[in-house]
Structures are given as structure tokens and as C-alpha cells.
Scaffold this active site. Sequence first.
Site, PDB file in Angstrom:
ATOM      1  N   LYS A  51       0.965  -1.294   0.125  1.00 51.87           N
ATOM      2  CA  LYS A  51      -0.021   0.007  -0.051  1.00 51.87           C
ATOM      3  C   LYS A  51       0.635   1.206  -0.004  1.00 51.87           C
ATOM      4  CE  LYS A  51      -1.740   1.660   3.611  1.00 51.87           C
ATOM      5  NZ  LYS A  51      -2.778   2.170   4.826  1.00 51.87           N
ATOM      6  N   ASP A  54      -6.637   1.270   1.084  1.00 52.91           N
ATOM      7  CA  ASP A  54      -6.580   1.340   2.439  1.00 52.91           C
ATOM      8  C   ASP A  54      -8.163   1.013   2.892  1.00 52.91           C
ATOM      9  OD1 ASP A  54      -8.267   3.683   1.733  1.00 52.91           O
ATOM     10  OD2 ASP A  54      -7.259   5.242   2.811  1.00 52.91           O
TER      11      ASP A  54
END
Length: 210
Positions: free
Chosen positions: A120, A138
Amino acid sequence: MNKVKRLEILTRLRDHEPHPTTELVFRSPFELLIAVLLSAQATDVSVNKATVGLFAEAPTPEAMLALGVDGVKQHIRTIGLFNTKAINVIKTCQLLVEKHQGCVPENREALEALPGVGRKTANVVLNTAFGWPTIAVDTHIFRVANRTKFAPGKNVDIVEQKLLSVVPAAFKVNCHHWFILHGRYTCIARKPRCGSCLIEDLCEYKDKTE
């Protein structure tokens, strides 16, 4: 959810926010990398408050190394997991200096090899610092993708791959910023603000609120 609906959703989000970006405050790829690393399980607001002083004193990997772990801790004590994060920041800076001439590498494998940097974080840096068409999933994006049925999936990896496959190329660079902002301010976790949502008529969430 079909191709026509997805295109209209993206078009409306784009028209509402033509030039979206992260709410983390940074002036260089290095500062962005450190800010994203610090943002795990913390809000962007809390990270920005901590990094104002940190980046003023240490805007480069070399300056950050000069601060040391204890010096970094003094700036980020208000952020969750600050002890571990301070250690990762220093280790990351050591690798940047030793292996990348003090620069943030524009390379996924090299980024993910840095301490505290996962997929991420790498996606955010590649997208926001270098303009790659990556989508960093997220909690906000995961919720919006599933709740709207835009790209449902059981985990972040599945959602990321679905988004990459269904989002047209013209929208890929900004997609994750639009979804984050939408999840942060409209499609919030406990009670989504459906009454003020600009894509309410396209969303396939069954339990819409007034």
C-alpha cells in the site's frame, strides 16, 4: 454494478474534484515516503502535525540519520506505534543512503524492501510522487469499493486487482484519491452520508441513510 455505472461514478468524482491528491503534507518524494510510513494506523492530520517539525529539521535521509532514532521519536511521539516507526524510519534512511544515493527509488520491489514499507505504501509513493496508475487500497477505499459494489472483494488485494481491471486508464492515476476522499468525508464507516452523496443514485448499497 456495470461498466456504464462505474464510468458515471468516476466522471462525477472527477468533476467534483478534478485535481485530487493526498492530504499528507510533503515537499519531496522522501518526505512523502516518510509521511506514508508514519500514517499506518494514524490519521493524516496527526501525521501532518508531527512532520511539520520533523521535516523542518530533517528534510533528507542524511539529515534524518543525523537525528537518530531518539531524535525522530521526539517529533512523532503523538503518533501511534511511534517507537517501531522511528526505528523503521532510520533503517529506511540507511538503505536509501547506502543503496539509492539518498533518493527514493521509482521501483516497486526496491520500495517494498524498505523497512515498514508494504504494498500500500509503495503504491501511494509510486502514484503520488511519480504519477504511476497504481491504486493503494486502504480502509476507506476497501469500504467504498465493497459498499457501492464498484469492486467488491474479501481483502485489499482482491479489491486492488478488481479496481485495476475495471477502472479505465484515464481515471487510474486519480482513482484512489477520489475513493479515499469519498470514504473519509461522505461514505463514512458508521453511518454513510447518503443524503449528500453525489453518486447515491448509482451506488448499490442496500441500507442507504437519509
